[in-house]
Design a protein around this motif. Structure first.
Motif, short mmCIF file in Angstrom:
data_model
loop_
_atom_site.label_atom_id
_atom_site.label_comp_id
_atom_site.label_asym_id
_atom_site.label_seq_id
_atom_site.Cartn_x
_atom_site.Cartn_y
_atom_site.Cartn_z
N ILE A 1 36.38 38.54 17.89
CA ILE A 1 35.01 38.98 17.62
C ILE A 1 34.84 40.44 18.03
CG2 ILE A 1 32.57 38.66 18.21
CD1 ILE A 1 33.17 35.68 18.60
N GLN A 2 35.36 40.80 19.21
CA GLN A 2 35.23 42.17 19.70
C GLN A 2 36.34 42.50 20.69
OE1 GLN A 2 31.54 43.06 21.71
NE2 GLN A 2 31.74 45.28 21.43
N ILE A 3 36.88 43.71 20.60
CA ILE A 3 37.88 44.21 21.54
C ILE A 3 37.54 45.65 21.90
CG2 ILE A 3 40.32 44.75 21.96
CD1 ILE A 3 41.02 42.71 19.76
N VAL A 4 37.49 45.94 23.20
CA VAL A 4 37.25 47.31 23.67
C VAL A 4 38.22 47.63 24.81
CG1 VAL A 4 35.57 48.97 24.55
CG2 VAL A 4 34.79 47.07 23.12
N PHE A 5 38.86 48.79 24.72
CA PHE A 5 39.72 49.28 25.79
C PHE A 5 38.98 50.34 26.60
CE2 PHE A 5 42.84 47.86 22.63
CZ PHE A 5 43.78 47.21 23.41
N LYS B 1 50.20 54.95 35.98
CA LYS B 1 49.60 56.16 35.42
C LYS B 1 48.22 55.86 34.85
CE LYS B 1 54.20 57.57 33.87
NZ LYS B 1 55.05 57.74 32.67
N MET B 2 48.01 54.61 34.47
CA MET B 2 46.76 54.20 33.84
C MET B 2 46.41 52.79 34.31
SD MET B 2 46.17 53.63 29.70
CE MET B 2 46.37 55.36 29.27
N THR B 3 45.11 52.53 34.43
CA THR B 3 44.65 51.17 34.71
C THR B 3 43.60 50.83 33.66
OG1 THR B 3 43.17 52.12 36.37
CG2 THR B 3 45.16 51.05 37.19
N THR B 4 44.02 50.10 32.66
CA THR B 4 43.16 49.77 31.52
C THR B 4 42.38 48.49 31.76
OG1 THR B 4 44.66 50.85 29.96
CG2 THR B 4 43.17 49.20 29.06
N ILE B 5 41.10 48.54 31.43
CA ILE B 5 40.27 47.33 31.41
C ILE B 5 40.06 46.96 29.94
CG2 ILE B 5 38.00 46.36 31.94
CD1 ILE B 5 37.85 48.29 34.31
N ILE B 6 40.32 45.71 29.61
CA ILE B 6 40.17 45.25 28.23
C ILE B 6 39.00 44.27 28.15
CG2 ILE B 6 41.31 44.21 26.23
CD1 ILE B 6 43.99 44.67 27.67
N LEU C 1 48.14 47.30 22.72
CA LEU C 1 48.61 46.78 24.01
C LEU C 1 49.96 47.39 24.37
CD1 LEU C 1 47.76 42.95 23.84
CD2 LEU C 1 46.66 44.67 25.27
N ALA C 2 50.85 47.47 23.39
CA ALA C 2 52.19 48.01 23.61
C ALA C 2 52.13 49.47 24.03
CB ALA C 2 53.04 47.85 22.35
N GLY D 1 34.97 38.57 28.45
CA GLY D 1 35.39 38.95 29.78
C GLY D 1 36.09 40.29 29.82
N TYR D 2 36.22 40.80 31.03
CA TYR D 2 36.90 42.07 31.26
C TYR D 2 38.21 41.79 31.99
CZ TYR D 2 32.54 44.31 29.93
OH TYR D 2 31.43 44.72 29.23
N ILE D 3 39.31 42.25 31.41
CA ILE D 3 40.65 41.97 31.92
C ILE D 3 41.25 43.23 32.54
CG2 ILE D 3 43.01 41.31 31.26
CD1 ILE D 3 41.76 39.75 28.90
N ASP D 4 41.74 43.12 33.76
CA ASP D 4 42.53 44.19 34.38
C ASP D 4 43.94 44.07 33.81
OD1 ASP D 4 44.13 45.78 35.98
OD2 ASP D 4 43.19 45.18 37.86
N TYR D 5 44.24 44.90 32.82
CA TYR D 5 45.51 44.79 32.10
C TYR D 5 46.72 44.95 33.02
CZ TYR D 5 48.90 45.66 28.29
OH TYR D 5 49.96 45.61 27.43
N ALA D 6 46.69 45.95 33.90
CA ALA D 6 47.82 46.18 34.80
C ALA D 6 48.07 44.98 35.69
CB ALA D 6 47.57 47.43 35.64
N HIS D 7 47.00 44.35 36.17
CA HIS D 7 47.13 43.17 37.03
C HIS D 7 47.68 41.98 36.26
CE1 HIS D 7 46.46 40.31 40.16
NE2 HIS D 7 45.46 39.71 39.55
#
Length: 230
Positions: free
Chosen positions: A217-221, A107-112, A96-97, A126-132
Motif C-alpha cells: 500500500i505504501q513504502i517510505v524510506f 554509514k547510514m541508519t534507514t527507517i522504513i 533495499l539492496a 510500522g516503522y522498521i529500523d533497517y540496520a537492526h
C-alpha cells in the motif's frame, strides 16, 4: 595520512616474509660490491642501503597483520551482503539492496515505513529500523521473495483493525511518541531527530524517499546519514 598508511599496507602484503621485503630493496650493484646477501639485508634494515622505506622487522610484521586483517574484513563484508549476486527486478528489493551495505557498516541508519495487509487481511503499518533488522534476521529470504512487513518488535507497529499500537527503542533509535511534532525517532549515535511527518522536513542529515510498489500500500524510506567525528 590514511591513504599513505593504506599504501604501506598494500606494499608489505606483497611479500611473504621480511627477508623478501629486504631483498626487494637490494640492487644488483649492492650484491656486486658486498658479495654477501645477508650483509646486504642488514644494511637495508639499518637504512644504509635500499631504495624504499626503512622498516624494522616488528613494524613490517605489524603492518602485514593489519593489511591481512583489512583484506579479510573486506572479504567478510562482501560475503555477508544478503543481496549479493541477486538478479533483482522488484524496485523495493533494489532499493533495499542499495541501502544494505551502508546500513550494515554504520554509514547510514534507514527507517522504513511500510503499510500493507498481513496474512489475515488486516491492515498494518510500522516503522522498521533497517540496520537492526539486518543484524537480527537473515535477509536472504526477503531478497528471495519473502514479503517484508513490520512486526510488533519494530520501532513502531500499528494494527488498524484491532487498534493495537506498539513502540520499541532499538540499538540505533529512541522512540519519542509524545511530541508536539508527532512521532519522532532520535538517532542514538548523533542524537539527531528523524521526523516522519510527511508535511514536515525529515530532519538534519535525513532524506525522505517514497516509492510505489504494487505489492504494498505504501513504502517510505528515511535515510539518515550518521556523521563520524574527525
Amino acid at each position: 595520512m590514511e591513504e599513505d598508511a593504506a599504501n604501506d599496507h598494500d606494499a608489505v602484503i606483497e611479500f611473504a616474509t621480511y627477508e623478501d621485503f629486504l631483498d626487494s630493496q637490494i640492487t644488483s650493484v649492492d650484491l656486486y660490491f658486498l658479495e654477501d646477501e645477508e650483509l646486504a639485508r642488514q644494511l637495508v634494515e639499518l637504512g644504509y642501503r635500499g631504495s624504499g622505506e626503512v622498516l624494522k622487522r616488528e613494524e613490517f610484521e605489524a603492518r602485514k597483520l593489519a593489511a591481512e586483517a583489512n583484506k579479510q574484513s573486506k572479504k567478510n563484508q562482501q560475503q555477508i551482503l544478503s543481496s549479493a549476486g541477486k538478479n533483482l527486478k522488484d524496485n523495493f528489493l533494489i532499493e533495499l539492496a542499495k541501502r544494505e551495505e551502508p546500513n550494515r557498516t554504520g554509514k547510514m541508519t534507514t527507517i522504513i515505513f511500510i503499510r500493507d495487509k498481513n496474512s489475515r487481511g488486516q491492515e498494518i503499518s510500522g516503522y522498521i529500523d533497517y540496520a537492526h533488522r539486518l543484524k537480527s534476521e537473515d535477509f536472504a529470504a526477503y531478497f528471495n521473495g519473502k514479503k517484508l512487513l513490520p512486526k510488533p518488535t519494530d520501532l513502531s507497529f500499528y494494527n488498524w483493525e484491532n487498534q493495537m499500537i506498539v513502540s520499541n527503542n532499538t540499538p540505533n533509535y529512541q522512540v519519542i511518541a509524545e511530541s508536539v511534532k508527532g512521532l519522532l525517532f532520535k538517532n542514538k549515535r548523533d542524537r539527531k531527530l528523524v521526523n516522519v511527518d510527511p508535511h514536515s522536513p525529515p530532519g538534519d542529515n535525513t532524506t525522505r524517499v517514497e516509492i510505489h510498489n504494487e505489492k504494498y500500500i505504501q513504502i517510505v524510506f528515511y535515510d539518515h546519514i550518521t556523521r563520524r567525528k574527525t
